[in-house]
Design a protein around this motif. Structure first.
Motif, PDB file in Angstrom:
ATOM      1  N   GLY A  13      28.738  37.471  39.333  1.00 38.06           N
ATOM      2  CA  GLY A  13      28.429  37.667  37.920  1.00 38.06           C
ATOM      3  C   GLY A  13      28.799  36.462  37.067  1.00 38.06           C
ATOM      4  N   ASP A  14      29.847  35.752  37.462  1.00 38.99           N
ATOM      5  CA  ASP A  14      30.250  34.553  36.725  1.00 38.99           C
ATOM      6  C   ASP A  14      29.167  33.487  36.801  1.00 38.99           C
ATOM      7  OD1 ASP A  14      32.636  35.856  36.243  1.00 38.99           O
ATOM      8  OD2 ASP A  14      33.654  34.956  37.974  1.00 38.99           O
ATOM      9  N   VAL A  15      28.605  33.319  38.016  1.00 39.15           N
ATOM     10  CA  VAL A  15      27.558  32.306  38.188  1.00 39.15           C
ATOM     11  C   VAL A  15      26.301  32.692  37.421  1.00 39.15           C
ATOM     12  CG1 VAL A  15      26.136  31.088  39.869  1.00 39.15           C
ATOM     13  CG2 VAL A  15      28.517  31.650  40.418  1.00 39.15           C
ATOM     14  N   GLU A  16      25.922  33.975  37.490  1.00 39.09           N
ATOM     15  CA  GLU A  16      24.714  34.414  36.791  1.00 39.09           C
ATOM     16  C   GLU A  16      24.868  34.277  35.285  1.00 39.09           C
ATOM     17  OE1 GLU A  16      24.105  38.358  38.100  1.00 39.09           O
ATOM     18  OE2 GLU A  16      23.310  37.796  40.088  1.00 39.09           O
ATOM     19  N   ASN A  17      26.006  34.673  34.763  1.00 41.30           N
ATOM     20  CA  ASN A  17      26.208  34.556  33.319  1.00 41.30           C
ATOM     21  C   ASN A  17      26.260  33.102  32.889  1.00 41.30           C
ATOM     22  OD1 ASN A  17      26.282  37.326  32.829  1.00 41.30           O
ATOM     23  ND2 ASN A  17      28.479  37.440  33.312  1.00 41.30           N
ATOM     24  N   ALA A  18      26.836  32.239  33.714  1.00 41.84           N
ATOM     25  CA  ALA A  18      26.873  30.824  33.371  1.00 41.84           C
ATOM     26  C   ALA A  18      25.483  30.225  33.371  1.00 41.84           C
ATOM     27  CB  ALA A  18      27.781  30.069  34.354  1.00 41.84           C
ATOM     28  N   GLY A  19      24.645  30.651  34.301  1.00 45.83           N
ATOM     29  CA  GLY A  19      23.275  30.139  34.336  1.00 45.83           C
ATOM     30  C   GLY A  19      22.448  30.611  33.159  1.00 45.83           C
ATOM     31  N   LYS A  20      22.754  31.791  32.656  1.00 40.62           N
ATOM     32  CA  LYS A  20      22.023  32.328  31.509  1.00 40.62           C
ATOM     33  C   LYS A  20      22.593  31.854  30.180  1.00 40.62           C
ATOM     34  CE  LYS A  20      20.840  36.576  34.011  1.00 40.62           C
ATOM     35  NZ  LYS A  20      20.982  38.053  34.026  1.00 40.62           N
ATOM     36  N   GLY A  21      23.704  31.117  30.229  1.00 40.42           N
ATOM     37  CA  GLY A  21      24.331  30.666  28.994  1.00 40.42           C
ATOM     38  C   GLY A  21      25.139  31.738  28.320  1.00 40.42           C
ATOM     39  N   GLY A  22      25.414  32.817  29.043  1.00 39.92           N
ATOM     40  CA  GLY A  22      26.186  33.910  28.449  1.00 39.92           C
ATOM     41  C   GLY A  22      27.653  33.772  28.745  1.00 39.92           C
ATOM     42  N   ARG A  23      28.363  34.806  28.427  1.00 39.52           N
ATOM     43  CA  ARG A  23      29.795  34.809  28.641  1.00 39.52           C
ATOM     44  C   ARG A  23      30.097  35.158  30.088  1.00 39.52           C
ATOM     45  NH1 ARG A  23      32.021  38.310  23.463  1.00 39.52           N
ATOM     46  NH2 ARG A  23      31.159  36.941  21.837  1.00 39.52           N
ATOM     47  N   PRO A  24      31.222  34.713  30.578  1.00 33.74           N
ATOM     48  CA  PRO A  24      31.609  35.107  31.936  1.00 33.74           C
ATOM     49  C   PRO A  24      31.877  36.593  32.005  1.00 33.74           C
ATOM     50  CG  PRO A  24      33.405  33.973  30.826  1.00 33.74           C
ATOM     51  CD  PRO A  24      32.210  33.846  29.946  1.00 33.74           C
ATOM     52  N   ALA A  25      31.737  37.127  33.200  1.00 38.39           N
ATOM     53  CA  ALA A  25      31.963  38.567  33.374  1.00 38.39           C
ATOM     54  C   ALA A  25      33.406  38.902  33.050  1.00 38.39           C
ATOM     55  CB  ALA A  25      31.637  38.962  34.811  1.00 38.39           C
ATOM     56  N   GLU A  26      33.577  40.090  32.508  1.00 35.74           N
ATOM     57  CA  GLU A  26      34.915  40.530  32.152  1.00 35.74           C
ATOM     58  C   GLU A  26      35.740  40.752  33.408  1.00 35.74           C
ATOM     59  OE1 GLU A  26      34.437  44.012  29.845  1.00 35.74           O
ATOM     60  OE2 GLU A  26      33.644  42.961  28.084  1.00 35.74           O
ATOM     61  N   PRO A  27      36.975  40.307  33.420  1.00 33.56           N
ATOM     62  CA  PRO A  27      37.809  40.464  34.612  1.00 33.56           C
ATOM     63  C   PRO A  27      38.094  41.931  34.875  1.00 33.56           C
ATOM     64  CG  PRO A  27      39.127  39.706  32.765  1.00 33.56           C
ATOM     65  CD  PRO A  27      37.701  39.671  32.313  1.00 33.56           C
ATOM     66  N   ALA A  28      38.253  42.228  36.148  1.00 39.18           N
ATOM     67  CA  ALA A  28      38.569  43.612  36.519  1.00 39.18           C
ATOM     68  C   ALA A  28      40.010  43.908  36.150  1.00 39.18           C
ATOM     69  CB  ALA A  28      38.354  43.804  38.016  1.00 39.18           C
ATOM     70  N   PRO A  29      40.290  45.121  35.654  1.00 34.09           N
ATOM     71  CA  PRO A  29      41.664  45.468  35.278  1.00 34.09           C
ATOM     72  C   PRO A  29      42.537  45.572  36.506  1.00 34.09           C
ATOM     73  CG  PRO A  29      40.266  47.392  35.173  1.00 34.09           C
ATOM     74  CD  PRO A  29      39.343  46.233  35.462  1.00 34.09           C
ATOM     75  N   PRO A  30      43.842  45.320  36.374  1.00 39.87           N
ATOM     76  CA  PRO A  30      44.752  45.491  37.511  1.00 39.87           C
ATOM     77  C   PRO A  30      44.740  46.934  37.994  1.00 39.87           C
ATOM     78  CG  PRO A  30      45.802  44.282  35.711  1.00 39.87           C
ATOM     79  CD  PRO A  30      44.518  44.834  35.171  1.00 39.87           C
ATOM     80  N   ALA A  31      45.183  47.093  39.215  1.00 39.89           N
ATOM     81  CA  ALA A  31      45.194  48.435  39.809  1.00 39.89           C
ATOM     82  C   ALA A  31      46.086  49.361  38.995  1.00 39.89           C
ATOM     83  CB  ALA A  31      45.677  48.351  41.261  1.00 39.89           C
ATOM     84  N   GLY A  32      45.570  50.571  38.729  1.00 36.36           N
ATOM     85  CA  GLY A  32      46.344  51.551  37.978  1.00 36.36           C
ATOM     86  C   GLY A  32      46.227  51.410  36.482  1.00 36.36           C
ATOM     87  N   GLU A  33      45.455  50.428  35.970  1.00 37.65           N
ATOM     88  CA  GLU A  33      45.298  50.229  34.531  1.00 37.65           C
ATOM     89  C   GLU A  33      43.830  50.347  34.156  1.00 37.65           C
ATOM     90  OE1 GLU A  33      47.062  46.628  33.219  1.00 37.65           O
ATOM     91  OE2 GLU A  33      49.054  47.078  34.039  1.00 37.65           O
ATOM     92  N   GLU A  34      43.597  50.637  32.878  1.00 38.31           N
ATOM     93  CA  GLU A  34      42.239  50.851  32.388  1.00 38.31           C
ATOM     94  C   GLU A  34      41.923  49.792  31.352  1.00 38.31           C
ATOM     95  OE1 GLU A  34      39.539  54.263  30.092  1.00 38.31           O
ATOM     96  OE2 GLU A  34      41.658  54.610  30.599  1.00 38.31           O
ATOM     97  N   LEU A  35      40.735  49.211  31.443  1.00 42.49           N
ATOM     98  CA  LEU A  35      40.300  48.190  30.515  1.00 42.49           C
ATOM     99  C   LEU A  35      39.655  48.866  29.303  1.00 42.49           C
ATOM    100  CD1 LEU A  35      39.987  45.138  30.026  1.00 42.49           C
ATOM    101  CD2 LEU A  35      37.737  45.293  31.109  1.00 42.49           C
ATOM    102  N   VAL A  36      40.216  48.633  28.106  1.00 44.23           N
ATOM    103  CA  VAL A  36      39.719  49.242  26.869  1.00 44.23           C
ATOM    104  C   VAL A  36      39.002  48.167  26.068  1.00 44.23           C
ATOM    105  CG1 VAL A  36      40.323  50.455  24.747  1.00 44.23           C
ATOM    106  CG2 VAL A  36      41.611  50.906  26.865  1.00 44.23           C
ATOM    107  N   LYS A  37      37.747  48.382  25.712  1.00 44.94           N
ATOM    108  CA  LYS A  37      36.954  47.426  24.969  1.00 44.94           C
ATOM    109  C   LYS A  37      37.319  47.479  23.488  1.00 44.94           C
ATOM    110  CE  LYS A  37      32.201  45.938  24.225  1.00 44.94           C
ATOM    111  NZ  LYS A  37      30.778  46.216  24.518  1.00 44.94           N
ATOM    112  N   LEU A  38      37.474  46.297  22.897  1.00 47.55           N
ATOM    113  CA  LEU A  38      37.814  46.214  21.481  1.00 47.55           C
ATOM    114  C   LEU A  38      36.619  46.633  20.644  1.00 47.55           C
ATOM    115  CD1 LEU A  38      39.763  42.825  21.347  1.00 47.55           C
ATOM    116  CD2 LEU A  38      40.706  45.145  21.348  1.00 47.55           C
ATOM    117  N   THR A  39      36.906  47.300  19.527  1.00 50.77           N
ATOM    118  CA  THR A  39      35.871  47.717  18.584  1.00 50.77           C
ATOM    119  C   THR A  39      36.366  47.466  17.166  1.00 50.77           C
ATOM    120  OG1 THR A  39      36.744  49.992  18.542  1.00 50.77           O
ATOM    121  CG2 THR A  39      34.992  49.500  20.146  1.00 50.77           C
ATOM    122  N   GLY A  40      35.421  47.461  16.245  1.00 52.98           N
ATOM    123  CA  GLY A  40      35.783  47.338  14.850  1.00 52.98           C
ATOM    124  C   GLY A  40      36.273  45.937  14.486  1.00 52.98           C
ATOM    125  N   PRO A  41      37.218  45.847  13.515  1.00 54.38           N
ATOM    126  CA  PRO A  41      37.713  44.532  13.059  1.00 54.38           C
ATOM    127  C   PRO A  41      38.326  43.709  14.180  1.00 54.38           C
ATOM    128  CG  PRO A  41      38.363  46.265  11.537  1.00 54.38           C
ATOM    129  CD  PRO A  41      37.787  46.952  12.729  1.00 54.38           C
TER     130      PRO A  41
END
Length: 277
Positions: A13-41
């Motif tokens: 995904g990093d290579v594909e996003n770099a080729g498209k000029g987009g952002r790198p893929a979001e890193p996977a969260p560590p084991a036992g933790e949940e990745l929460v996407k920022l919203t709002g301000p």
């Protein structure tokens, strides 16, 4: 390509996003933790911060000599030292502090062990004398012969030592407390007077430095106004400038001269104020 995997591992995904000029893929969260996407301000702020990374930046370095600053700092310290010696209020406060400290030391000394040495030296001008027969102390002596016997010495000396250790004395405790209070008050007074004096001198000193800097700028303003007036005067004589422009240029020279004279008066006033502190 920036890897988002463990230890910087580059994923597909990093290579594909770099080729498209987009952002790198979001890193996977560590084991036992949940990745929460920022919203709002918070999300908007994160986007702005990420976009700012694409803005070109420039860094400049300047080398500034601090010799003048160091010299002025030394002169200021010398002025503070001279003012401290010449300030009567500060000298009186320091004398009060020394007196209070001496009182405290004297009060504390009352609880120190005391060793007293006493001596009595006397000279006996009259020594008791008795007359005994010659055989009183010696059986073989002549009983008809009298022998004088003295029962004392010409000198009578005595020496003694006295050791005193005070344990509790309410009067001395009160004296120690009062002396400490007086010493604390005198110390506070000295610090306050010294701080006020140093603040006044430092303020006057930096005002003087500021006025000197203004004088340099005013001198340069006169030079620029004079050069501008000369240029406009030449153009006026050639018919390429108006008479009002020439008059305005002369007025600017006079204004700059007046400003310089005012700054010179401010410098003289600052010097007088500094010498009186």
């Amino acid at each position: 390509v920036t890897g988002t995997g463990p230890g910087g591992l580059i994923r597909r995904g990093d290579v594909e996003n770099a080729g498209k000029g987009g952002r790198p893929a979001e890193p996977a969260p560590p084991a036992g933790e949940e990745l929460v996407k920022l919203t709002g301000p918070a999300a908007a702020l994160a986007d702005y911060m990420d976009e700012s990374r694409s803005i070109p930046t420039a860094t400049t370095f300047r080398t500034i000599s601090v010799q003048v600053l160091d010299a002025e700092r030394k002169r200021l310290n010398e002025a503070l030292a001279v003012a401290a010696r010449q300030q009567p209020d500060l000298r009186n406060a320091e004398a009060n502090l020394r007196y209070a400290q001496a009182g405290t030391s004297a009060a504390k000394a009352g609880y120190l062990p005391q060793l007293t040495v006493e001596t009595d030296m006397r000279y006996n001008t009259i020594i008791p004398t008795s007359v005994l027969p010659g055989n009183a102390l010696n059986p073989s002596g002549d009983p008809n012969k009298l022998t004088p016997i003295r029962f004392n010495t010409a000198y009578n000396n005595t020496v003694g030592l006295r050791f005193i250790q005070p344990i509790y004395d309410p009067t001395r405790l009160v004296a120690i407390h009062n002396s400490r209070t007086a010493s604390d008050l005198a110390t506070a007074q000295v610090n306050r007077i010294r701080a006020d004096k140093e603040e006044s001198i430092a303020r006057a000193w930096f005002d003087l430095l500021l006025d000197r800097a203004k004088l340099d700028y005013a001198t340069k303003d006169i030079e620029r106004a004079t050069g501008n007036s000369t240029l406009i005067g030449d153009r006026f004589r050639e018919g390429r400038a108006l008479e009002n422009d020439h008059a305005d240029a002369k007025l600017r020279i006079r204004t700059a001269v007046l400003e310089k004279e005012k700054i010179e008066e401010d410098i003289l006033t600052a010097q007088v104020n500094l010498s009186s502190l």
